[in-house]
Scaffold this active site. Structure first.
Site, PDB file in Angstrom:
ATOM      1  N   SER A   1       3.888 -25.080  11.504  1.00 42.69           N
ATOM      2  CA  SER A   1       2.751 -25.051  12.421  1.00 42.69           C
ATOM      3  C   SER A   1       1.471 -25.573  11.767  1.00 42.69           C
ATOM      4  O   SER A   1       0.403 -25.503  12.354  1.00 42.69           O
ATOM      5  CB  SER A   1       2.534 -23.625  12.946  1.00 42.69           C
ATOM      6  OG  SER A   1       2.245 -22.747  11.873  1.00 42.69           O
TER       7      SER A   1
ATOM      8  N   ASN B   1       2.008 -11.717   9.928  1.00 44.42           N
ATOM      9  CA  ASN B   1       1.875 -11.327  11.341  1.00 44.42           C
ATOM     10  C   ASN B   1       0.474 -10.811  11.674  1.00 44.42           C
ATOM     11  O   ASN B   1      -0.110 -11.184  12.697  1.00 44.42           O
ATOM     12  CB  ASN B   1       2.913 -10.259  11.706  1.00 44.42           C
ATOM     13  CG  ASN B   1       4.333 -10.779  11.551  1.00 44.42           C
ATOM     14  OD1 ASN B   1       4.530 -11.980  11.348  1.00 44.42           O
ATOM     15  ND2 ASN B   1       5.323  -9.906  11.640  1.00 44.42           N
TER      16      ASN B   1
ATOM     17  N   THR C   1     -20.293 -28.314  55.155  1.00 44.28           N
ATOM     18  CA  THR C   1     -19.129 -27.438  55.200  1.00 44.28           C
ATOM     19  C   THR C   1     -18.017 -28.317  55.784  1.00 44.28           C
ATOM     20  O   THR C   1     -18.305 -29.180  56.623  1.00 44.28           O
ATOM     21  CB  THR C   1     -19.339 -26.197  56.093  1.00 44.28           C
ATOM     22  OG1 THR C   1     -19.562 -26.624  57.435  1.00 44.28           O
ATOM     23  CG2 THR C   1     -20.511 -25.348  55.632  1.00 44.28           C
ATOM     24  N   HIS C   2     -16.822 -28.148  55.329  1.00 39.32           N
ATOM     25  CA  HIS C   2     -15.693 -29.011  55.740  1.00 39.32           C
ATOM     26  C   HIS C   2     -15.985 -30.487  55.452  1.00 39.32           C
ATOM     27  O   HIS C   2     -15.453 -31.370  56.122  1.00 39.32           O
ATOM     28  CB  HIS C   2     -15.363 -28.843  57.225  1.00 39.32           C
ATOM     29  CG  HIS C   2     -15.246 -27.412  57.669  1.00 39.32           C
ATOM     30  ND1 HIS C   2     -14.074 -26.705  57.616  1.00 39.32           N
ATOM     31  CD2 HIS C   2     -16.188 -26.558  58.136  1.00 39.32           C
ATOM     32  CE1 HIS C   2     -14.288 -25.464  58.056  1.00 39.32           C
ATOM     33  NE2 HIS C   2     -15.571 -25.353  58.374  1.00 39.32           N
TER      34      HIS C   2
ATOM     35  N   SER D   1     -14.884 -52.648  36.059  1.00 34.79           N
ATOM     36  CA  SER D   1     -13.498 -52.999  36.353  1.00 34.79           C
ATOM     37  C   SER D   1     -13.158 -54.273  35.596  1.00 34.79           C
ATOM     38  O   SER D   1     -14.030 -55.107  35.344  1.00 34.79           O
ATOM     39  CB  SER D   1     -13.349 -53.206  37.857  1.00 34.79           C
ATOM     40  OG  SER D   1     -12.295 -54.101  38.122  1.00 34.79           O
TER      41      SER D   1
ATOM     42  N   LYS E   1     -18.022 -53.571  40.210  1.00 30.62           N
ATOM     43  CA  LYS E   1     -17.681 -52.159  40.115  1.00 30.62           C
ATOM     44  C   LYS E   1     -18.457 -51.392  39.042  1.00 30.62           C
ATOM     45  O   LYS E   1     -18.721 -51.887  37.964  1.00 30.62           O
ATOM     46  CB  LYS E   1     -16.188 -52.014  39.802  1.00 30.62           C
ATOM     47  CG  LYS E   1     -15.299 -52.448  40.949  1.00 30.62           C
ATOM     48  CD  LYS E   1     -15.168 -51.374  41.984  1.00 30.62           C
ATOM     49  CE  LYS E   1     -13.929 -50.582  41.675  1.00 30.62           C
ATOM     50  NZ  LYS E   1     -13.746 -49.488  42.602  1.00 30.62           N
TER      51      LYS E   1
ATOM     52  N   ASN F   1     -17.639 -47.585  37.934  1.00 32.87           N
ATOM     53  CA  ASN F   1     -16.761 -46.453  38.249  1.00 32.87           C
ATOM     54  C   ASN F   1     -17.168 -45.193  37.489  1.00 32.87           C
ATOM     55  O   ASN F   1     -17.580 -45.258  36.335  1.00 32.87           O
ATOM     56  CB  ASN F   1     -15.310 -46.796  37.882  1.00 32.87           C
ATOM     57  CG  ASN F   1     -14.784 -47.962  38.707  1.00 32.87           C
ATOM     58  OD1 ASN F   1     -15.187 -48.159  39.854  1.00 32.87           O
ATOM     59  ND2 ASN F   1     -13.906 -48.756  38.113  1.00 32.87           N
TER      60      ASN F   1
ATOM     61  N   GLU G   1     -14.252 -38.474  36.728  1.00 32.69           N
ATOM     62  CA  GLU G   1     -12.838 -38.400  37.137  1.00 32.69           C
ATOM     63  C   GLU G   1     -11.997 -37.723  36.055  1.00 32.69           C
ATOM     64  O   GLU G   1     -11.083 -36.956  36.343  1.00 32.69           O
ATOM     65  CB  GLU G   1     -12.296 -39.809  37.415  1.00 32.69           C
ATOM     66  CG  GLU G   1     -12.878 -40.412  38.690  1.00 32.69           C
ATOM     67  CD  GLU G   1     -12.566 -41.896  38.834  1.00 32.69           C
ATOM     68  OE1 GLU G   1     -11.547 -42.361  38.302  1.00 32.69           O
ATOM     69  OE2 GLU G   1     -13.379 -42.588  39.473  1.00 32.69           O
TER      70      GLU G   1
ATOM     71  N   TYR H   1       6.263  -8.977  16.636  1.00 30.26           N
ATOM     72  CA  TYR H   1       6.091 -10.419  16.482  1.00 30.26           C
ATOM     73  C   TYR H   1       7.411 -11.164  16.696  1.00 30.26           C
ATOM     74  O   TYR H   1       8.476 -10.722  16.262  1.00 30.26           O
ATOM     75  CB  TYR H   1       5.550 -10.766  15.077  1.00 30.26           C
ATOM     76  CG  TYR H   1       5.361 -12.252  14.868  1.00 30.26           C
ATOM     77  CD1 TYR H   1       4.205 -12.897  15.281  1.00 30.26           C
ATOM     78  CD2 TYR H   1       6.374 -13.033  14.282  1.00 30.26           C
ATOM     79  CE1 TYR H   1       4.038 -14.265  15.119  1.00 30.26           C
ATOM     80  CE2 TYR H   1       6.211 -14.399  14.110  1.00 30.26           C
ATOM     81  CZ  TYR H   1       5.049 -15.008  14.531  1.00 30.26           C
ATOM     82  OH  TYR H   1       4.891 -16.358  14.379  1.00 30.26           O
TER      83      TYR H   1
ATOM     84  N   GLN I   1       4.011 -18.332  17.926  1.00 31.95           N
ATOM     85  CA  GLN I   1       3.347 -19.446  17.240  1.00 31.95           C
ATOM     86  C   GLN I   1       2.843 -20.487  18.251  1.00 31.95           C
ATOM     87  O   GLN I   1       1.923 -21.241  17.954  1.00 31.95           O
ATOM     88  CB  GLN I   1       4.341 -20.079  16.257  1.00 31.95           C
ATOM     89  CG  GLN I   1       3.816 -21.230  15.463  1.00 31.95           C
ATOM     90  CD  GLN I   1       4.716 -21.564  14.296  1.00 31.95           C
ATOM     91  OE1 GLN I   1       4.712 -20.889  13.272  1.00 31.95           O
ATOM     92  NE2 GLN I   1       5.523 -22.590  14.452  1.00 31.95           N
TER      93      GLN I   1
ATOM     94  N   LYS J   1      -1.242 -21.016  19.694  1.00 32.18           N
ATOM     95  CA  LYS J   1      -2.396 -21.740  19.202  1.00 32.18           C
ATOM     96  C   LYS J   1      -2.533 -23.130  19.797  1.00 32.18           C
ATOM     97  O   LYS J   1      -3.639 -23.552  20.141  1.00 32.18           O
ATOM     98  CB  LYS J   1      -2.360 -21.793  17.667  1.00 32.18           C
ATOM     99  CG  LYS J   1      -2.716 -20.440  17.064  1.00 32.18           C
ATOM    100  CD  LYS J   1      -2.560 -20.380  15.579  1.00 32.18           C
ATOM    101  CE  LYS J   1      -1.120 -20.241  15.137  1.00 32.18           C
ATOM    102  NZ  LYS J   1      -0.413 -19.072  15.694  1.00 32.18           N
TER     103      LYS J   1
HETATM  104  N1  ARG Z   1       2.745 -19.714  11.680  1.00 39.49           N
HETATM  105  C1  ARG Z   1       3.002 -18.416  12.182  1.00 39.49           C
HETATM  106  C2  ARG Z   1       2.370 -18.255  13.572  1.00 39.49           C
HETATM  107  O1  ARG Z   1       1.534 -19.008  13.873  1.00 39.49           O
HETATM  108  C3  ARG Z   1       2.465 -17.368  11.269  1.00 39.49           C
HETATM  109  C4  ARG Z   1       3.142 -16.028  11.401  1.00 39.49           C
HETATM  110  C5  ARG Z   1       4.486 -16.106  10.766  1.00 39.49           C
HETATM  111  N2  ARG Z   1       5.138 -14.843  10.763  1.00 39.49           N
HETATM  112  C6  ARG Z   1       6.447 -14.710  10.628  1.00 39.49           C
HETATM  113  N3  ARG Z   1       6.935 -13.537  10.685  1.00 39.49           N
HETATM  114  N4  ARG Z   1       7.214 -15.761  10.477  1.00 39.49           N
HETATM  115  O2  ARG Z   1       2.702 -17.409  14.328  1.00 39.49           O
END
Ligand code: ARG
Length: 469
Positions: A33, A120, A165-166, A287, A293, A295, A300, A327, A332, A335
């Site tokens: 990760s 964790n 409205t509408h 364009s 144009k 735009n 958008e 966990y 993971q 994120k």
């Molecule tokens: N890269 C992991 C995550 O984002 C970190 C936690 C890892 N924990 C584990 N028990 N493998 O969740």
């Protein structure tokens, strides 16, 4: 891209011990990760510094080892920020990278850092700190858009436009009143983000893998060092909770929806059909084939990115829904979705602030649009009602007058007095003043209405609230 190696091409891991630590190359791509979480290096290092200090204070590790860990971590942070240390993208994640780098720098003392914690609780801590920092940046960016809107409203305070409205012309309003509606939406968005921060600001560190620890830790010291207001009181919840990501993304999804509705209006207003505004060249494109144009691509894209922010929220909702405690590696995935929503909304807020500041407001076209469409018909009916006619009767009579004008291609202001009088003896010369568009707007003095006084009060209130938050 590595090919399936069937164990041929393998990589040694930090957690080698129970298993060989050799992992298949493609499995490593799936598992790693670092590409996503390397951006949390500051939070990871700051969190680890607080942890080392706590371990030293509590006598869990020797004080001199704690000191050298802190110094080593400070050096790593300084070197990354100065561009002297590149984060190793082959490391499994940012936590692994920092710990390995520390041990390389200070030797065996570095191996003590991970006492009384787990990745964790570490990852939960880092993510909370990162999201908290980013929400503060997002709040400032939203405040900037509110300020641009207040300035625009002040500079164009008296411009009359049709309110819809509408998407049908409905009643005359001030342009300033219309755009301040978006300032209020953003104000509530800020409230939601501030609210999210309150629940983010609970420290999970010390939950360890899931069950707490046998060491005599001081969780509250670590929490205070890192600016948290409290600690979580259930270690299983501490490592399993990702509500704070969901709550952040929910707030961001609503915010982005607001930006999208505004973007849609900007797109309409820049069209030849409306011509209410012109956006600065820096926020439009031409364009490749049609020389005439201009735009509104940025507006958008703000509208288009909304699907992505909703998708981010949905991604995590679905990823979490069937997970048993505590966990699981599925988590993971939190994120990438959360960071994407944050990045997208931040960019859109910043572009919107610049784009709105660049906008020219064409009061003449707005007024022209307001003059057709019988948007003062409600005022005509109110005129009769205030002279004693029941509203429903006045409504019907004015509807008939509108139909006649429409058939003859004239507006209510041109309808002759004798004809008004023939419809009702309550009509008099003063009717023309009552249906004058500027008067219609000025008369809407109810709190929160479209009168100039209300607009000025809104600007003042919005600015005062922005200072407080
Ligand atoms: N890269 C992991 C995550 O984002 C970190 C936690 C890892 N924990 C584990 N028990 N493998 O969740």
């Amino acid at each position: 891209m590595p090919q399936p190696g069937g164990g041929m091409e393998t990589i040694m891991k930090l957690w080698a011990g129970r298993t060989s630590g050799d992992i298949d190359q493609l499995a490593d791509v799936l598992n790693s990760s670092i590409g996503i979480d390397s951006r949390m290096y500051r939070q990871d290092i700051t969190g680890s510094i607080a942890h080392a200090r706590m371990l030293g204070r509590q006598g869990i590790i020797p004080a001199d080892c704690a000191d050298s860990i802190v110094t080593g971590l400070e050096g790593i942070l300084a070197d990354i920020e100065a561009g002297k240390l590149a984060i190793d993208m082959t490391a499994e994640d940012i936590h692994t990278f920092v710990e390995q780098e520390l041990t390389m720098r200070i030797g065996d003392a570095g191996k003590m850092l991970h006492t009384a914690r787990s990745r964790n609780d570490q990852v939960a801590l880092d993510t909370r700190m990162y999201v908290r920092d980013e929400l503060r940046v997002l709040i400032a960016a939203a405040q900037e858009v509110i300020e641009v809107l207040c300035r625009l409203a002040e500079d164009n305070a008296d411009k009359v436009m049709p309110g819809y409205t509408h998407l049908q012309r409905a009643q005359p309003i001030l342009f300033s009143h219309q755009i301040l509606a978006y300032a209020w939406m953003l104000k509530r968005d800020i409230g939601r983000m501030e609210d999210a921060i309150k629940r983010i600001n609970i420290s999970p560190i010390g939950s360890c893998a899931l069950a707490g620890t046998t060491y005599d830790t001081d969780r509250r010291f670590e929490a205070r060092e890192l600016g948290f207001t409290d600690i979580c009181l259930n270690s299983i919840d501490g490592v399993s909770d990702r509500d704070f990501c969901l709550e952040t993304m929910s707030a961001l999804a609503i915010l982005q929806m607001h930006l999208s509705r505004f973007a849609e209006e900007l797109i309409l207003w820049t069209s030849w059909e409306f011509k209410f505004i012109e956006l600065g060249d820096a926020y439009t494109t031409g364009s490749s084939i049609m020389p005439q144009k201009k735009n509104s691509d940025m507006a958008e894209l703000v509208r288009g990115k909304t699907g992505r922010v909703y998708g981010d929220l949905n991604t995590l909702l679905v990823a979490l829904k069937g997970l048993p405690l505590a966990y699981n590696k599925d988590m993971q995935e939190d994120k990438e979705a959360t960071f994407d929503a944050i990045d997208t909304v931040k960019l859109c807020l910043k572009v919107m602030a610049g784009m709105l500041a660049s906008m020219k407001v064409r009061g003449d076209s707005m007024l022209r649009a307001a003059q057709t469409g019988f948007i003062n018909a409600t005022d005509l009916a109110d005129y009769l009602t205030k002279k004693g006619m029941p509203f429903r009767t006045a409504y019907k009579l004015c509807g008939e007058i509108v139909a006649e004008c429409n058939a003859e291609g004239i507006i209510l202001e041109d309808y002759p007095l004798e004809r008004y009088k023939a419809k009702s003896e309550l009509f008099d010369e003063d009717v023309y003043k009552e249906i004058d568009l500027n008067v219609c707007v000025a008369k809407r003095i109810s709190e929160g209405g479209t009168s100039r006084g209300s607009v000025m009060k809104q600007i003042e209130t919005l600015r005062r609230m922005t200072l407080l938050s």
